[in-house]
Design an enzyme around this catalytic site. Sequence first.
Site, short mmCIF file in Angstrom:
data_model
loop_
_atom_site.label_atom_id
_atom_site.label_comp_id
_atom_site.label_asym_id
_atom_site.label_seq_id
_atom_site.Cartn_x
_atom_site.Cartn_y
_atom_site.Cartn_z
N SER A 279 -8.15 3.24 3.41
CA SER A 279 -6.85 3.42 2.70
C SER A 279 -5.70 3.25 3.53
CB SER A 279 -6.80 4.84 2.15
OG SER A 279 -5.34 5.34 2.40
N LYS A 280 -4.91 2.21 3.08
CA LYS A 280 -3.65 2.13 3.91
C LYS A 280 -2.60 3.21 3.92
CE LYS A 280 -1.19 -1.04 5.92
NZ LYS A 280 0.07 -1.63 5.83
#
Length: 478
Positions: free
Chosen positions: A249-250
Site C-alpha cells: 500500500s502506498k
Amino acid sequence: MERVRTRFAPSPTGYLHIGGLRTALYGYLYAKNHGGDFILRIEDTDTARYVDGSVQIIYDTLRDSGIMYDEGPDVGGAYGPYIQSERKEIYKKYAEKLVELGGAYYCFCTPERVASLKDEEGNVRYDKHCLHLSKEEIEENIKNGVPYVIRQNVPLEGTGTYHDLVYGDISVDYKDIEDGILLKTDGMPTYNFANVIDDHLMGITHVIRGTEYLSSTPKYNLMYDAFGWERPVYIHLPPIMKDAQHKLSKRNGDASYEDFVKKGFVKESIINYIALLGWSPKSNVEKMSLTELKEHFSLDGISKSPSIFDETKMKWLSGEYIKEMTFEQFKEHALPFLKNTKEYGKYDEDKLLALVKSRVQIFSEIPEKLDFLEEFGAFDVNLFVNEKQKASVELAKTLLPQIKTVLENVNEWQNSVLFDVLVKLSAEAGVKKQALLWIARIAITAKEATAGGATEIAELIGKEETLRRIDFSMGLLK
Ligand code: GLU
C-alpha cells in the site's frame, strides 16, 4: 457472443497504487484478448477523499504504461459522462425508480437518531424505521424540505449467492447486510449504488476488481435483480502483499508505478511484472510484452491466493528488457540517469553507456557503476591484494612502473590495443595476466569492483588521466 466490455473505476484519492494498476491491466488485457472495449470511469462521489491532481495521475499512468482505454472522461465515448459526479441526475432517476420497485426507500431519520441505534457491540445498524412511512408522510416530508437519504431495502431473510470466476460460489446471508445508503442527502450516490447503475448503463459485461468487494456483491445483485437487469460476470482479484502479513500500500510508503519509473525500471518490465502478480501464463515464459500479454491473458490463470510483490524479480525482468534494447534505445532511456553521474561530462557519453549497458538492471544503477569517474584519490593499498589472482602489494610495486612505461608508448589509445600490450607485458614479466590486470585496474580506479576491466576504463578516461592515476598510485606504494 456479446461484445466484451470491461472497466477500470478508480477513485481519485491521490495516487494509482500497484493493485489498482493491476486491476486496470487485467480489465484491459481481458477486453483486448476478446476484441472488446476497455472503459475508464472516475468514481469521485466520495468528495471527502478527493485529492486534487489525482485524475491526471490516473490518465498519465495508464497512457504511459500503454493501458489505453477506448472510452473515458478525456477520450469520450457513447456511454458518458464517465465521471460520476457528472451523473447525479442519472442516479437520482434510478434511485427513485428503485424506490418504486421496492428495492429502496426514503429515510428521513436524523444522524442523531441513526447514531442512537447502537447494539451491544457499539455497531450502528439501521432499523428500517422509515420503510414503514406512508406515501403521504413521505410526500409531506419531501415537500417540507426535510433532508433525506435513499436506503437499500435488503430482505431480512434469505441468502444471496453468485458465482465468481476466481473464487467460485459466494453466499452471504441477507441478515448480515444492512440497509445501506444509496443516495446521500446532497444527492450524491454512494459507491454501492453508483457502481451498479454505471456498470449496467455502460454495458459492462465483466466486472474485475479487488476481493474487498467479494462480500458486498450480493447487495449489488439485489439491485440488478430488482431492476430486472442482467448481472455482469464477476472476477475478483487476490490481494497483492508486501510480505506474508502486510498488503502492499502506498499509504505505507510502498512505491507506485511512477516511483518505479523514477527509480529507473524499464516501463515494460513494470507492466510485465504486475501482470504476473496473481496470474500465471500457460507457458513458462514470463517475459512478455504488452502485445504478448494481450494475446496470452486468460481468466483461468488467475489465482485465488495473494501474491507477494518481489522487487528483486521485477529488477531482474527490467535487466532482461535492457539486454534486449538496441544501444540507441538504451541511450534514450539511460541518458537522464547518466546525467546524475559525477564527472560524466568529461567523458564520451556513448563509451560510458556501452560500458554499463550489460551491467545494470535498472537505469538508476548507472551512477554507482561509474563511481570510479569521480575524483580519484588516496586509497588503501591493500586493495592490490587478490589472493585468487595472486596479486599483492609487492607485485604492484614491481609492476606499476613497467605498466606505466608500456602504456606511455601506446599511441592508438584503444581498449583492444591496451589489452594486448598488457597481456604481452604479463608474459614478459612471468606473471599471470589476471594478476597484472587486477593491479592495473586498482591503480586507475581505486575501486575493488568496477563496471569494466582495466583497459576498457583506461580507454574511457584517456591516456593522460590513466598515466596520472598510475603515478598517483605508485606514490601511495612508496
Ligand atoms: N472506485 C472503486 C475503487 O477504487 C472501484 C471498485 C470497482 O472496480 O468496482 O475501489
